[in-house]
Design an enzyme around this catalytic site. Structure first.
Site, PDB file in Angstrom:
ATOM      1  N   TYR A  24       0.831  -1.215   0.000  1.00 37.11           N
ATOM      2  CA  TYR A  24       0.000   0.000   0.000  1.00 37.11           C
ATOM      3  C   TYR A  24       0.869   1.270   0.000  1.00 37.11           C
ATOM      4  O   TYR A  24       0.465   2.278  -0.578  1.00 37.11           O
ATOM      5  CB  TYR A  24      -1.013  -0.018   1.160  1.00 37.11           C
ATOM      6  N   GLN A  39     -15.430   2.204  -6.058  1.00 35.88           N
ATOM      7  CA  GLN A  39     -14.650   1.094  -5.491  1.00 35.88           C
ATOM      8  C   GLN A  39     -13.184   1.498  -5.396  1.00 35.88           C
ATOM      9  O   GLN A  39     -12.375   0.767  -4.846  1.00 35.88           O
ATOM     10  CB  GLN A  39     -14.768  -0.141  -6.393  1.00 35.88           C
ATOM     11  N   ASN A  40     -12.863   2.651  -5.964  1.00 31.32           N
ATOM     12  CA  ASN A  40     -11.463   3.065  -6.018  1.00 31.32           C
ATOM     13  C   ASN A  40     -11.006   3.654  -4.684  1.00 31.32           C
ATOM     14  O   ASN A  40     -11.743   4.398  -4.043  1.00 31.32           O
ATOM     15  CB  ASN A  40     -11.259   4.093  -7.129  1.00 31.32           C
ATOM     16  N   HIS A  60     -14.714   0.966  -0.770  1.00 30.33           N
ATOM     17  CA  HIS A  60     -13.548   0.131  -0.438  1.00 30.33           C
ATOM     18  C   HIS A  60     -12.477   0.905   0.333  1.00 30.33           C
ATOM     19  O   HIS A  60     -11.334   0.479   0.394  1.00 30.33           O
ATOM     20  CB  HIS A  60     -12.954  -0.475  -1.725  1.00 30.33           C
ATOM     21  N   CYS A  77      -6.755   3.083  13.032  1.00 30.14           N
ATOM     22  CA  CYS A  77      -6.101   2.462  14.186  1.00 30.14           C
ATOM     23  C   CYS A  77      -6.970   1.317  14.697  1.00 30.14           C
ATOM     24  O   CYS A  77      -8.138   1.523  15.050  1.00 30.14           O
ATOM     25  CB  CYS A  77      -5.893   3.506  15.285  1.00 30.14           C
ATOM     26  N   LEU A 126     -14.312   0.008 -21.087  1.00 32.70           N
ATOM     27  CA  LEU A 126     -13.435  -0.207 -22.241  1.00 32.70           C
ATOM     28  C   LEU A 126     -13.947  -1.377 -23.082  1.00 32.70           C
ATOM     29  O   LEU A 126     -13.860  -1.372 -24.298  1.00 32.70           O
ATOM     30  CB  LEU A 126     -12.012  -0.482 -21.747  1.00 32.70           C
ATOM     31  N   ALA A 164     -12.647   5.618 -20.769  1.00 33.15           N
ATOM     32  CA  ALA A 164     -13.530   6.445 -19.925  1.00 33.15           C
ATOM     33  C   ALA A 164     -13.331   7.936 -20.199  1.00 33.15           C
ATOM     34  O   ALA A 164     -14.296   8.702 -20.200  1.00 33.15           O
ATOM     35  CB  ALA A 164     -13.265   6.131 -18.451  1.00 33.15           C
TER      36      ALA A 164
HETATM   37  N1  APR Z   1     -11.584   3.229 -19.643  1.00 34.22           N
HETATM   38  C1  APR Z   1     -12.670   2.517 -19.243  1.00 34.22           C
HETATM   39  N2  APR Z   1     -12.592   1.275 -18.725  1.00 34.22           N
HETATM   40  C2  APR Z   1     -11.366   0.734 -18.599  1.00 34.22           C
HETATM   41  C3  APR Z   1     -10.190   1.420 -18.993  1.00 34.22           C
HETATM   42  C4  APR Z   1     -10.328   2.723 -19.540  1.00 34.22           C
HETATM   43  N3  APR Z   1      -9.272   3.426 -19.946  1.00 34.22           N
HETATM   44  N4  APR Z   1      -9.128   0.616 -18.747  1.00 34.22           N
HETATM   45  C5  APR Z   1      -9.619  -0.517 -18.236  1.00 34.22           C
HETATM   46  N5  APR Z   1     -10.966  -0.467 -18.152  1.00 34.22           N
HETATM   47  C6  APR Z   1     -11.907  -1.464 -17.637  1.00 34.22           C
HETATM   48  C7  APR Z   1     -11.444  -2.883 -17.846  1.00 34.22           C
HETATM   49  O1  APR Z   1     -11.871  -3.348 -19.122  1.00 34.22           O
HETATM   50  C8  APR Z   1     -12.155  -3.609 -16.706  1.00 34.22           C
HETATM   51  O2  APR Z   1     -13.461  -4.040 -17.107  1.00 34.22           O
HETATM   52  O3  APR Z   1     -11.993  -1.290 -16.250  1.00 34.22           O
HETATM   53  C9  APR Z   1     -12.282  -2.524 -15.625  1.00 34.22           C
HETATM   54  C10 APR Z   1     -11.330  -2.700 -14.460  1.00 34.22           C
HETATM   55  O4  APR Z   1     -11.643  -3.878 -13.778  1.00 34.22           O
HETATM   56  P1  APR Z   1     -10.842  -4.333 -12.476  1.00 34.22           P
HETATM   57  O5  APR Z   1      -9.387  -4.236 -12.722  1.00 34.22           O
HETATM   58  O6  APR Z   1     -11.383  -5.642 -12.049  1.00 34.22           O
HETATM   59  O7  APR Z   1     -11.200  -3.184 -11.420  1.00 34.22           O
HETATM   60  P2  APR Z   1     -12.515  -3.042 -10.523  1.00 34.22           P
HETATM   61  O8  APR Z   1     -13.707  -3.568 -11.220  1.00 34.22           O
HETATM   62  O9  APR Z   1     -12.550  -1.641 -10.038  1.00 34.22           O
HETATM   63  O10 APR Z   1     -12.171  -4.005  -9.321  1.00 34.22           O
HETATM   64  C11 APR Z   1     -13.067  -4.088  -8.241  1.00 34.22           C
HETATM   65  O11 APR Z   1     -11.531  -5.449  -7.070  1.00 34.22           O
HETATM   66  O12 APR Z   1      -9.445  -6.086  -6.285  1.00 34.22           O
HETATM   67  C12 APR Z   1     -10.553  -5.356  -6.041  1.00 34.22           C
HETATM   68  O13 APR Z   1     -10.667  -3.776  -4.382  1.00 34.22           O
HETATM   69  C13 APR Z   1     -10.336  -3.904  -5.737  1.00 34.22           C
HETATM   70  O14 APR Z   1     -11.955  -2.117  -5.934  1.00 34.22           O
HETATM   71  C14 APR Z   1     -11.325  -3.189  -6.617  1.00 34.22           C
HETATM   72  C15 APR Z   1     -12.318  -4.280  -6.964  1.00 34.22           C
END
Ligand code: APR
Length: 237
Positions: free
Chosen positions: A55, A92-93, A110, A118, A205, A222
């Site tokens: 982290y 979720q970010n 998240h 703490c 995407l 995006a």
């Molecule tokens: N524009 C739009 N979408 C995009 C882009 C972009 N430039 N780049 C990637 N993507 C899409 C990918 O195609 C995918 O479907 O974003 C998505 C990302 O998916 P993940 O990597 O699984 O991320 P996320 O869905 O936020 O994950 C959920 O998983 O590990 C945990 O806690 C973490 O909050 C996270 C959760």
């Protein structure tokens, strides 16, 4: 559309255009490191230094001046300011790019990379430097109990009551940049689509796991498709 409340769910894809890694794309974080090693309470109990290191690296990368909110984050902030009804972003970010763009109605389900919690006194603190097993809680003064204020696998996401209330009230649900693989967020579209008058839109995407659950889908980066979609919404007013 004028009085319709909006809930926007965002995932790592919205920040990908800012240079923040996603998780499950080919070059994503989970292709380089195992969830079991860095993102569970068990991993932290077993090897806190390793988890802190993971982290710390991500926090430092986020705070690099080159990382900035992109046009998708900014378009959503404009939508919130301009739309005549409530707009909520549920993200979720763990990055702070929505805040930097100016969004205020924002739920970090998240948690947040730039906060520490703490385990001894439950205090939550803004934290922009490295954390370690020797870090001291600024409130209770104890050493060794601080952890990143992020939700690990196996833990309950934050503010779920508030999120389900917003989902229950919304007439438009937009999911942006998420693979639709992690619950409960992946189930939000099901929860809203049960009401027939709700419009559901996926902006990503490529088609996510749950793409077939959305009434409308649009694909592309995006930073391009979110501003376009927001401009369309605002012109429909
Ligand atoms: N524009 C739009 N979408 C995009 C882009 C972009 N430039 N780049 C990637 N993507 C899409 C990918 O195609 C995918 O479907 O974003 C998505 C990302 O998916 P993940 O990597 O699984 O991320 P996320 O869905 O936020 O994950 C959920 O998983 O590990 C945990 O806690 C973490 O909050 C996270 C959760």
């Amino acid at each position: 559309m004028r009085d319709n409340k909006i809930v926007v769910l965002t995932g790592a894809g919205i920040s990908a255009c800012s240079g923040v890694s996603t998780f499950r794309d080919a070059d994503g974080i989970w292709s380089r490191v195992s969830i079991d090693d860095v993102a569970t309470p068990e991993a932290f109990a077993r090897d806190p230094a390793r988890v802190h290191g993971f982290y710390n690296d991500r926090r430092r990368a986020l705070l690099d001046p080159q990382i900035q909110a992109n046009s998708a984050h900014k378009a959503l902030a404009v939508l919130e300011k301009t739309w005549p009804a409530e707009v909520w972003i549920v993200t979720q970010n763990v990055d702070d790019l929505h805040e930097r763009a100016g969004s205020e109605n924002l739920i970090h389900m998240h948690g947040e990379l730039i906060k520490a919690r703490c385990d001894a006194c439950s205090g939550i603190h803004r934290w922009r430097t490295d954390l370690s097993v020797d870090s001291r809680c600024p409130v209770c003064n104890r050493i060794g109990n601080l952890r990143p204020d992020v939700v690990w696998f196996g833990e309950q996401p934050q503010a779920m009551e508030m999120i389900y209330q917003a989902l229950k009230d919304c007439q438009l649900f937009i999911s942006i940049g998420t693979s639709g693989t992690v619950y409960p967020a992946a189930g939000f579209v099901d929860a809203v689509a049960a009401r027939p008058q709700v419009r559901t839109v996926e902006l990503n995407l490529q088609p996510s796991e749950g793409a077939s659950l959305f009434a409308e889908t649009r694909y592309g980066p995006a930073s391009q498709i979110v501003p376009e979609f927001v401009a369309e919404l605002l012109s429909e007013r």
